[in-house]
Design a protein around this motif. Structure first.
Motif, PDB file in Angstrom:
ATOM      1  N   GLU A  90       0.213  28.238  24.636  1.00 11.43           N
ATOM      2  CA  GLU A  90      -0.303  28.451  25.858  1.00 11.43           C
ATOM      3  C   GLU A  90      -1.437  29.568  26.644  1.00 11.43           C
ATOM      4  O   GLU A  90      -1.969  29.525  27.541  1.00 11.43           O
ATOM      5  CB  GLU A  90       1.114  28.097  26.857  1.00 11.43           C
ATOM      6  N   VAL A 128       0.755  24.011  32.859  1.00 16.15           N
ATOM      7  CA  VAL A 128       1.915  24.756  31.946  1.00 16.15           C
ATOM      8  C   VAL A 128       3.325  24.497  33.348  1.00 16.15           C
ATOM      9  O   VAL A 128       2.808  25.997  34.076  1.00 16.15           O
ATOM     10  CB  VAL A 128       1.983  26.374  31.745  1.00 16.15           C
ATOM     11  N   PHE A 151       1.941  21.258  29.437  1.00 17.83           N
ATOM     12  CA  PHE A 151       2.601  21.967  28.692  1.00 17.83           C
ATOM     13  C   PHE A 151       4.032  21.338  29.682  1.00 17.83           C
ATOM     14  O   PHE A 151       4.384  22.675  30.627  1.00 17.83           O
ATOM     15  CB  PHE A 151       2.494  22.998  28.420  1.00 17.83           C
TER      16      PHE A 151
END
Length: 310
Positions: free
Chosen positions: A55, A85, A157
């Motif tokens: 990330e 994310v 993610f």
């Protein structure tokens, strides 16, 4: 699979902390475009340390990582607008409404989709005017997901995305993740719900002790483990009467058979029961599950040798 098909590439990644503790010990894997990839691991396995590097939140101690062809840490300004994310826990101002929170986040997001659209995607359209502090835990997870989707990410993610959701909310989230995958979004997922990984993931890796110990599709990971047959024998019928070829283990009336050929072993068992007139109570036959594979790894005292099955 060629390199240009991979949107995430990890080669010999290492990550160490102060004091010399190495949380990630030279792992390698790749994720191709439009794929759902699950990164699983026992507690302390190193998966969170790995995902933080992917990330762009931390630099690797060794090895290389590329997301969309770029170093996510050194080239964060290039990578960040193209990824979404969803952290394990978001920190939202409690007194803002759902719409206000999403609008605030959209103001910091390049090319953000309309707020109403993002909320509708996760089933929060009807809660738009509710203050964050009045949301349930599951609703807050949905809000986390809505914010991760605002920028129409190429790579998403998801860190424990369905924690706190009820069964219906979990299934709805699974459907949304599949729809995102089908539209071309690449998803990297971490979860403690092994049923979730087995249902969603196109491929997965399981970490233990800082290493990847097994990788492949869910079916490939479980295929190496035996299927099982369980049942109760009637009173007065000892397990010793079962065919020796079944290699049955018994504790009292309860019998378990582990086999690499479920169809053959089950057929042999039922044929024996038919010949002898034996009724098998609570008969349950099933292939190995991802949970069984995971538990085998979790119970290992030391890191296992890497076993990549694809």
């Amino acid at each position: 699979m060629t390199t240009d098909q991979n949107v995430i590439t990890v080669e010999e990644l290492r990550r160490s902390y102060a004091g010399g503790f190495e949380a990630v010990s030279g792992i390698s894997f790749s994720v191709s475009r439009g794929e759902i990839f699950a990164l699983l691991g026992t507690n302390g396995a190193g998966k969170t340390s790995t995902v933080e590097v992917l990330e762009g939140l931390a630099a690797p101690s060794g090895g290389t990582v590329r997301v969309l062809g770029h170093d996510p840490y050194r080239e964060r300004t290039t990578v960040r607008p193209r990824i979404g994310v969803m952290l394990q826990e978001g920190g939202f101002p409690a007194d803002l409404t759902v719409t206000e929170t999403t609008r605030m986040w959209a103001g910091c997001t390049t090319g953000a989709r309309p707020v109403a659209e993002a909320l509708d995607l996760v089933g929060l359209g009807g809660r738009a005017s509710v203050r964050v502090k009045q949301l349930s835990g599951g609703e807050r997870r949905r809000l986390d997901l809505a914010l991760a989707l605002l920028g129409r990410p190429e790579v998403l993610f998801l860190d424990e995305p369905t924690t706190g959701l009820d069964a219906e909310g979990r299934r709805d989230t699974w459907d949304l993740v599949r729809a995102l995958r089908d539209s071309g979004t690449t998803v990297l997922l971490t979860t403690h719900y092994l049923e979730e990984a087995e249902s969603l993931a196109d491929r997965l890796s399981i970490m233990h002790g800082g290493r990847v110990v097994v990788s492949g599709t869910p079916a490939e990971v479980t295929a190496a483990r035996p299927s099982r047959i369980r049942f109760l024998l009637p009173e007065g019928v000892p397990a010793a009467r079962l065919p020796l070829s079944l290699r049955a283990g018994a504790e009292g009336r309860r019998v378990e058979i582990r086999t690499q050929d479920l169809q053959h072993s089950l057929g042999e068992l039922l044929a024996w029961a038919g010949r002898t007139g034996t009724r098998l109570e609570e008969l349950d036959a099933r292939s190995a599950s991802l949970e069984e594979a995971f538990l085998e790894i979790a119970r290992s005292d030391a890191p296992l040798t890497d076993r990549v099955v694809v």
